[in-house]
Enzyme design. Structure first.
Site, short mmCIF file in Angstrom:
data_model
loop_
_atom_site.label_atom_id
_atom_site.label_comp_id
_atom_site.label_asym_id
_atom_site.label_seq_id
_atom_site.Cartn_x
_atom_site.Cartn_y
_atom_site.Cartn_z
N GLY A 98 41.90 -2.81 -12.74
CA GLY A 98 43.16 -1.92 -12.56
C GLY A 98 43.01 -0.50 -12.96
N CYS A 99 44.09 0.15 -12.64
CA CYS A 99 43.91 1.80 -12.70
C CYS A 99 43.60 2.17 -14.19
CB CYS A 99 44.93 2.73 -11.95
SG CYS A 99 46.75 2.09 -12.43
N TYR A 100 44.63 2.08 -14.98
CA TYR A 100 44.43 2.27 -16.46
C TYR A 100 43.02 1.55 -17.05
CZ TYR A 100 49.48 3.76 -16.55
OH TYR A 100 50.63 4.72 -16.38
N THR A 142 40.23 1.24 -15.72
CA THR A 142 39.17 1.88 -15.28
C THR A 142 38.87 3.25 -16.19
OG1 THR A 142 39.19 1.05 -12.96
CG2 THR A 142 38.10 3.04 -13.43
N ALA A 143 40.21 3.93 -16.13
CA ALA A 143 40.04 5.07 -16.76
C ALA A 143 39.57 5.05 -18.22
CB ALA A 143 41.18 6.17 -16.84
#
Lengths: 348, 348, 348, 348
Positions: free
Chosen positions: A150-152, A154-155
């Site tokens: 997921g994007c969150y 990953t960061a």
């Protein structure tokens, strides 16, 4: 040279068009097929004129025979679709990268609780690899199924990984205040994502619970020696692309200098093409990674409290979705990991 | 009825035009004078056509005689200007509301360190009142000088005030992750505030230290029985108006229910016209207060950690600056506190 | 293979960073030097973190010897600078592409009137070539100096060129209602370009006269058999990149079908890599060309009047500036015209 | 004093919430009822938290008895609904202001062609009054049904009205290049209005034909002595509120000075509270009327051609919809026309 044939299941969302943007100029790849039930028969460029001149594909219905004829298939659909294709694909020797969440959570009960459905192939979850190359590069090399993060997560994970693994910070008081651009909400027609609802405004959402919370916790727990207790609050920013995670952590050794922490994190990522630890004093803006596969990280000690603050930015559609999927594809296919991904961010 | 004469020092910024927007329709007020050295002689409506039909004032140079002829003067200049007018104004019996920071910090050394200049009238700081009506209404009533609070401190303090005062949360692990619209950066010509620098992007700034940190700490410490340790990280949102503070706090009694906390905070603000404690489950967006003097607060227990999360939103130009200044003016002049301030937020 | 050495004069604006974005991945080019008096000595990536990992250049003062050691120099400065370098560069055999206006207007008196200064090298204007490849490809091949077109003139001229040249429309009642993103206003610090001045708003500017008017007229007149009378009104759109020209023209033969007109224009541009005549019924949005060197054109007969309406969109920083400059460079250096420019537009 | 009872049919769109914003502080009005089938039973403030503290209404199903108990009813629904209520309302003596298009077009066949349905009460169209007060104030005073004008027609007609009526411009070569904020597209869930589809981009739409074209033509024709031929092209701007019409017209007497034209138009509107003819040289931005009921107009002769260019801006939700509806209501009820409408525009 013969190009490698890939297919895309569900190509009408923002992740789909971003995948196409990256793949149509990828030197080793031929996109053989892109599926959409709703748009079957329609030219891709009719929906996405930005691709005019780069593809003459039409959307087609999801046909198992055509998909299994590919070397690798991306699933860019909503949650719950990739898992219905996984058995057929892997049985045929076709690799699968799922950009949704079907294979991200190892604990089936947890997954079923958060995603509100029964898992269609729990036995494949065990053999799927979580596709964060900076964490699991070796396993990705040999994977048949990769769960694209997921994007969150990953960061956040890239921001915390070296610190947790080295035991520099306490795992039981982690706070992740995360902000996302609106493309993260997808291309579905719903009132809450209208321009007139989100422009010139800002808000939190899902404070009481968000699906990315168990995913982040699973990642951090996997490298932590103690129990992880992490607060995660996402927010919606009136911008198109970008994730900004502001992470608050307590150093175990309060006397540890910021320079030492910075040196350790920089060393950890020294060989990574897609993680950039910025000089001390930096405040990365999300546009510094817009359209690129880069994650930029900065480290601070906060004024007053001396708490460690980690800033981590990515483009949610690129390193947070399609770009990372291409990175995983390159690894799975034995190509140079950076192939097709080395363009500078677009600024402004 | 004779209207009360007020003056505005430094009316060319966003705080100035917002003050005018509120004052030109205020039933008891006559804006007698608005000063600007740079724009002296120019019609106000030439700079701000939005006010055409509502005022025929021209900017004038700051003339002490004209200012002291007013009943009350707002200073909407950069930091360091109001303090040069304060002695003359108070000597003449003219009340002063400073929308900048000259009178906010009680400790002169701290102020001088953060604002990088020598204070021009330290003796007046002691008698100035910090103009957060929900905290200091009684003192404001009799004040000659009111220090109008900063935008971040307003949103943060209103979010924390009842909880800290009631001793419900620990004061030594407070985290304030705050986000502001771009008007907070003022109307000065600088590259960092250009549309092309901030649109479609998001970033943190001042992580290592920000002037609003000592102001917030002073507020919280003043109602806390234990030592305050607070981390404050501001961010810039590509929107015009709005502050969103996401505040993380540890409940001292972990078993305290969210319903109980919500009931306590709601009761605390029950009689306040400009604080709205929203129903459980709410996520206030900044547009819900756009152009209004309202602060909206929501309370959550975060998924996973059970940490208390307080969401507090204001319009940085209204409750965070000019609206609160008018509220203070109403109190200082013995008017109804809500006069001229009861318009619904503009949505969308 | 030895790469070709190019230099950039004035690299701190949006045109400069866009040039760098395109050149750092260009397979045949080495950026040897980038100048800025104000930022001399500073690393380029310090100003533009989006380029971290792609260049280790520092800004240097403009040194004639270093510039003339290049094969080709781009000037990305404000108007009036390139002309002061032109004699030295051409004398040394270094080709020059000026992204500002110094060499765009053939009539020196007209240029001096609109740009408010004396021209430094009028004799070189005569030999400079106006760098719109779709109009002047052959001359560009042999040019020492190329005047890179303005952003509005590029979008407008490409929209009108085939129609005027073929004599299909009247030249004396042309209306160009043009809209630009804010990067077109440059990276200088000025109040009118602040986020807080232009966001969530829209306005016209320069209605009584704009510098691009004589440039557009010169272009259209050069292919028209009758006298050109053209009204040009620019507007500012709250977006980063993009030009949208809405052009109104009278067909000379009112019975000419839209299909015929469309066929003619499509044929005219059939071999052009960077002009895309869209299917009938299309309304190109500016994002369909964002970050790309493409111009997309659509043709309509307006409801009611039957007037011909031409919609022409480009990215002002790419086809409207740096991308077209790279296209010109490729032509001047005998490279494939599309080298380094074949990426799809970024959407969204 | 007893307040006048009004009802709102269809209050869940942007026009509905804007009506409520204006009416909840209107001194003479009591909103007795607001209907929505989909949201019946839900608190208005649950949908629109910006109104918390200003209303305790709940949405109710459209009940004819309750509606006819009102003195006046606004219909803020999609096209085709108001006409189904009109007979019952007028029979009961309840006045009706339709903010949609059911009563705007006098020619029933034209209406049915453009709106794709059969008209439910053609006999009432004849007695309905087109609610542009600056054109039809006297008729509005006595009207039972007022057709509230469209947003584009309001901005365009106010810009052209004095010039056409005075015979100063040619009616057969009028061009209206109009731009609208996104709230004009309504609050329905559709992909084309998503933030991620319209932000940071710009496009035309409906070039081949738009429903506001016959409405504008009807208005202009009604005051013109010759046949009107008008080209109308709308565009979508990535902003919330605002219409900017750029109108191109040929002066019949080419020697007529701009000063004379300006003087004539200024005189025409001298007594109008909601039309502001700006000084020569002005370029009104849409934010100069944001949230206000004002229309601002500027006049130019374009560089080069000398064509007359009229710039006309309104807020599409206020003067372009709800504000003008309240203005009409005030007139119909014999109240001061400006009651509840005299707030300055919000800037920025």
């Amino acid at each position: 040279m013969n190009k490698i044939k890939v297919g895309i299941i569900g190509g009408t969302g923002y992740t789909g068009v971003e995948l196409l943007r990256l793949l149509v100029t990828h030197p080793s790849i031929d996109v053989a097929l892109i599926t959409s039930r709703a748009e079957a028969g329609r030219e891709v460029v009719d929906l996405f004129p930005s691709l005019r001149g780069f593809t003459d594909l039409c959307f087609s219905p999801p046909d198992t025979e055509l998909l299994t004829a590919c070397d690798l298939v991306f699933s860019a659909t909503p949650n719950g679709i990739a898992m219905t294709h996984a058995r057929a694909l892997t049985a045929a020797g076709t690799k699968l990268i799922d950009l949704a969440a079907d294979f991200r959570i190892r604990d089936i009960a947890t997954w079923e609780k958060w995603y509100g459905m029964q898992h269609a192939c729990p036995e494949l979850v065990a053999q799927a690899v979580y596709g964060l190359p900076e964490m699991n590069r070796q396993e990705i090399t040999n994977a048949m199924i990769v769960a694209n993060p997921g994007c969150y997560p990953t960061a956040t994970t890239l921001g915390l990984l070296p610190l947790v693994q080295a035991g520099l910070i306490r795992s039981n008081n982690l706070i992740v205040d995360a902000k996302s651009g609106v493309t993260g909400a997808g291309r579905g027609a719903n009132v809450a994502s209208l321009f007139s609802e989100v422009a010139d405004s800002f808000r939190a959402y899902g404070v009481a619970g968000h699906r990315h919370h168990p995913e982040i916790t699973q990642n951090i727990q996997s490298v932590s020696k103690s129990t992880v207790d992490l607060t995660f609050v996402p927010h919606l920013v009136p911008m198109l692309r970008g994730i900004h995670a502001t992470i608050y952590a307590d150093l175990i050794d309060l006397d540890k200098s910021l320079e030492d922490v910075h040196h350790m994190v920089s060393s950890f990522y020294a060989d990574e093409a897609f993680v950039d630890v910025m000089p001390l004093g930096s405040h990365p803006d999300t546009r510094s990674v817009k359209t690129s596969n880069m994650c930029r990280i900065a480290l601070h000690k906060a004024g007053g409290s001396g708490k460690l603050v980690i800033l981590s930015v990515i483009d949610n559609l690129t390193k947070g979705a399609a770009g990372q999927a291409v990175q995983n594809m390159n690894i799975m296919l034995g190509l140079d990991e950076t192939l097709g991904l080395m363009s500078p961010a677009v600024m402004p």
